[in-house]
Write an enzyme that holds these catalytic residues in place. Structure first.
Site, PDB file in Angstrom:
ATOM      1  N   HIS A 159       0.821  -1.140   0.024  1.00  0.00           N
ATOM      2  CA  HIS A 159       0.228   0.014   0.058  1.00  0.00           C
ATOM      3  C   HIS A 159       0.906   1.187  -0.003  1.00  0.00           C
ATOM      4  O   HIS A 159       1.716   1.482   0.949  1.00  0.00           O
ATOM      5  CB  HIS A 159      -0.822  -0.013   1.126  1.00  0.00           C
ATOM      6  CG  HIS A 159      -1.920  -0.828   1.302  1.00  0.00           C
ATOM      7  ND1 HIS A 159      -2.140  -1.627   2.275  1.00  0.00           N
ATOM      8  CD2 HIS A 159      -2.671  -1.357   0.178  1.00  0.00           C
ATOM      9  CE1 HIS A 159      -3.476  -2.522   2.085  1.00  0.00           C
ATOM     10  NE2 HIS A 159      -3.518  -2.256   0.868  1.00  0.00           N
ATOM     11  N   THR A 213       3.169   1.573   3.726  1.00  0.00           N
ATOM     12  CA  THR A 213       2.337   1.371   4.649  1.00  0.00           C
ATOM     13  C   THR A 213       2.976   0.159   5.489  1.00  0.00           C
ATOM     14  O   THR A 213       2.471  -0.414   6.461  1.00  0.00           O
ATOM     15  CB  THR A 213       1.041   1.270   4.797  1.00  0.00           C
ATOM     16  OG1 THR A 213       0.697   0.305   3.472  1.00  0.00           O
ATOM     17  CG2 THR A 213       0.453   2.547   4.149  1.00  0.00           C
ATOM     18  N   TYR A 214       4.102  -0.502   4.856  1.00  0.00           N
ATOM     19  CA  TYR A 214       4.738  -1.649   5.447  1.00  0.00           C
ATOM     20  C   TYR A 214       3.716  -2.694   5.208  1.00  0.00           C
ATOM     21  O   TYR A 214       3.871  -3.810   6.176  1.00  0.00           O
ATOM     22  CB  TYR A 214       5.085  -1.491   6.977  1.00  0.00           C
ATOM     23  CG  TYR A 214       5.927  -0.026   7.147  1.00  0.00           C
ATOM     24  CD1 TYR A 214       7.271   0.122   6.688  1.00  0.00           C
ATOM     25  CD2 TYR A 214       5.347   0.936   7.812  1.00  0.00           C
ATOM     26  CE1 TYR A 214       7.986   0.951   7.081  1.00  0.00           C
ATOM     27  CE2 TYR A 214       5.837   2.173   8.047  1.00  0.00           C
ATOM     28  CZ  TYR A 214       7.074   2.368   7.680  1.00  0.00           C
ATOM     29  OH  TYR A 214       7.956   3.449   7.789  1.00  0.00           O
ATOM     30  N   HIS A 215       2.977  -2.857   4.359  1.00  0.00           N
ATOM     31  CA  HIS A 215       2.133  -3.933   4.266  1.00  0.00           C
ATOM     32  C   HIS A 215       2.456  -4.739   2.762  1.00  0.00           C
ATOM     33  O   HIS A 215       1.935  -4.888   1.847  1.00  0.00           O
ATOM     34  CB  HIS A 215       0.689  -3.474   3.881  1.00  0.00           C
ATOM     35  CG  HIS A 215       0.146  -2.573   4.991  1.00  0.00           C
ATOM     36  ND1 HIS A 215      -0.951  -1.800   4.896  1.00  0.00           N
ATOM     37  CD2 HIS A 215       0.720  -2.785   6.388  1.00  0.00           C
ATOM     38  CE1 HIS A 215      -1.022  -1.167   6.120  1.00  0.00           C
ATOM     39  NE2 HIS A 215      -0.553  -1.850   6.932  1.00  0.00           N
ATOM     40  N   LEU A 216       3.672  -5.593   2.825  1.00  0.00           N
ATOM     41  CA  LEU A 216       4.182  -6.360   1.890  1.00  0.00           C
ATOM     42  C   LEU A 216       3.691  -7.541   2.003  1.00  0.00           C
ATOM     43  O   LEU A 216       3.701  -8.650   2.789  1.00  0.00           O
ATOM     44  CB  LEU A 216       5.866  -6.212   2.173  1.00  0.00           C
ATOM     45  CG  LEU A 216       6.449  -5.119   2.648  1.00  0.00           C
ATOM     46  CD1 LEU A 216       7.855  -5.311   2.876  1.00  0.00           C
ATOM     47  CD2 LEU A 216       6.092  -3.725   1.937  1.00  0.00           C
TER      48      LEU A 216
END
Length: 551
Positions: free
Chosen positions: A304, A478-481
């Site tokens: 994201h 957003t660190y949503h990998l």
């Protein structure tokens, strides 16, 4: 095996990574005492005190002692910037350093996974596993929410700020309904986030699942153990090689039943590649013999991408900017030490808005967050010296995707990370819709008594081109990998694992983490990763029925 690896320890299961998924698996696979498990964690034990104080998020995010300080490649759509994509590197993984938000997403996310040929992954199939992984501590629909004592505690926000209340009222004035439980299957609306905080402390996956399991004699956890290769005998995974330090002699641990990769979206892909499992052309460049060609390893990488707006508050309005300094901070520490609501025990994102970038959509395609505090431009969670507020927005289901590729066989060298943010034209349109929605939400009559002027991007930024240029120069992760070991049927040449999370074409090797997600959930990824691990534990133990042809 014994002759090829003399002196190596042997367990039924070897799990690489102690993050959200690895912690759940370690607990579930050892609970009946019949199987032995070894967990390899590249980082240290989770003794850093900042891990456990929710406000310590600001400290751990920039601490290489407990995080992988990964960065993306410089990209055209990020103005040539390299963007931080920090991931946790300690017991609990990213659950020990994340923003503590519990967010499942929309039922349609999982129904889409099932429609892609992943049997048993629709929303109704997965709901029991969401429920199993949580201990919802608040009013809820118990048919949709879990009350498991050994689950992640999910609590309601208890620190209320007048500016956040005004923001919520303003959103409602725009026609966005207040939603008391966005995790119940109906996501649309505005309200306070639910979070993994109990009695003022972060509860990571390690605290909820791993540490209780570590009291069992059939679990061994090895920290500072960086996996360097998956050991194969023909087409079967038989163990893992790991290092305690760069240049140290490698050690080996063997798996009698399975090797399970729960190292996270970046490290799982990299470990497969350096072990000779992945695209043949990449392995050739690395000088790694092809042990098993799988084109999709490292592909389908998504994240994201968020842009944030900042407004300065009027004189006299109290936000986090004042509360985190001086006498007021001492008062907040005093309140926290006595179990009272405090800024030390709140998540960095305070209010959620799940809404639509354009009218006429059937369901939200945006997540927006609001915090009654403002941060210095270009700095990571460094508060401005004046009172302000921040609101951010990102697209739920980005079409833009990139890759993760090992640069060498040295697992101490960071891999190439390219998410291709905003490369898809639709993503740019949705992002624009999100930024315009942020501006509307920050300029409601309900917020007007509190806010003064927009400082970022500033009122001079108005056209689509200007807003997109701002997003390029200032947007961030957003660190949503997710996605680098995508789940899909064998007929899909880009799929890496099947719908039981077994690596296609290999035996004894499974992937259980966010890398298996076929597409991005309409949410932060933590809750769904917990669900995936709960479901995988049943697969491994043979407790979940599947169609005969899937066996």
């Amino acid at each position: 095996m014994a002759t090829e690896h003399p002196g190596a320890d042997s367990f039924d299961y070897v799990i690489v990574g102690s993050g959200a998924a690895g912690s759940v698996l370690a607990n579930r696979l050892t609970e009946d005492g019949t199987a032995t498990v070894c967990v390899l964690e590249a980082g240290p034990p989770d003794r850093n005190p900042w891990i456990h104080i929710p406000a310590g998020f600001i400290k751990t995010l920039v601490d290489p002692g407990v995080t992988w300080q990964f960065k993306t490649e410089p990209l055209e759509m990020t103005g040539g910037r390299r963007i931080s994509t920090v991931q946790g590197r300690t017991l609990g993984g990213s659950s020990s350093v994340n923003g503590m938000i519990y967010n499942r997403g929309q039922p349609a996310d999982l129904d889409n996974w099932a429609q892609r040929g992943n049997r048993g992954w629709g929303y109704e199939d997965c709901l029991p596993y969401y429920r199993r992984s949580e201990n919802r501590m608040g009013i809820c629909d118990e048919a949709k929410r879990g009350r498991e004592e050994d689950g992640i505690p999910v609590t309601d926000n208890d620190w209320i700020n007048q500016v956040s209340e005004a923001f919520i009222a303003g959103c409602m004035g725009l026609g966005i309904p207040r939603n008391p439980d966005y995790n119940s299957g109906d996501q649309a609306g505005v309200g306070y986030f639910q979070r993994a905080i109990r009695r003022g402390m972060r509860v990571s996956a390690a605290r909820a699942f791993l540490h209780p399991a570590m009291r069992r004699p059939n679990l061994e956890v090895r920290t500072d153990a960086r996996a360097s290769a998956i050991l194969l005998e023909g087409k079967r995974a038989v163990g893992v090689q790991y290092l305690h330090a760069r240049g140290a002699a490698p050690k080996t641990v063997l798996a009698r039943r399975e090797v399970i990769l729960s190292a996270g979206t970046v490290n799982t892909a990299r470990l497969l590649q350096v072990s000779g499992i992945g695209p043949a052309d990449l392995l050739g460049r690395l000088g790694v013999p092809v042990r098993h060609e799988l084109r999709g390893v490292g592909a389908n990488f998504r994240d994201h991408y968020a842009s944030r707006f900042v407004m300065r508050a009027k004189p006299g309005v109290v936000t986090l900017n004042q509360l985190a300094r001086g006498v007021r901070l001492a008062q907040e520490v005093w309140r926290w030490s006595r179990g009272k609501p405090s800024i030390l025990a709140t998540s960095p994102s305070h209010v959620h808005v799940f809404w639509k970038s354009f009218e006429g959509l059937d369901m939200p395609d945006l997540q927006c967050v609001f915090t009654p505090g403002s941060y210095a431009e270009g700095k990571v969670y460094v508060l401005d010296d004046y009172p302000g507020v921040t609101a951010g927005a990102w697209q739920h289901r980005p079409e833009s995707h990139g890759w993760v590729r090992a640069r060498s066989t040295d697992v101490f060298e960071d891999p190439e990370i390219n998410p291709n943010y905003l490369s898809d034209p639709m993503d740019r349109q949705v992002h624009l819709g999100g930024m315009r929605l942020l501006r509307r939400m920050l300029n409601t009559p309900e917020l007007a008594p509190y806010l003064e002027t927009e400082t970022l991007p500033g009122p001079q930024v108005q056209s689509d081109d200007e807003l997109l240029d701002f997003a390029r120069r200032n947007g961030s992760t957003t660190y949503h990998l997710i996605g680098t070991a995508r789940m899909g049927p064998a007929s899909d040449p880009s799929a890496v694992v099947d719908d039981r999370l077994r690596v296609h074409g290999l035996q004894g090797l499974r992937v259980v983490d966010a890398s298996i997600m076929p597409s991005m959930p309409s949410a932060n990824t933590y809750a769904t990763t917990l669900m995936i691990a709960e479901k995988a534990a049943d697969f491994i133990r043979g407790r979940q029925a599947m169609p005969a042809e899937a066996a």
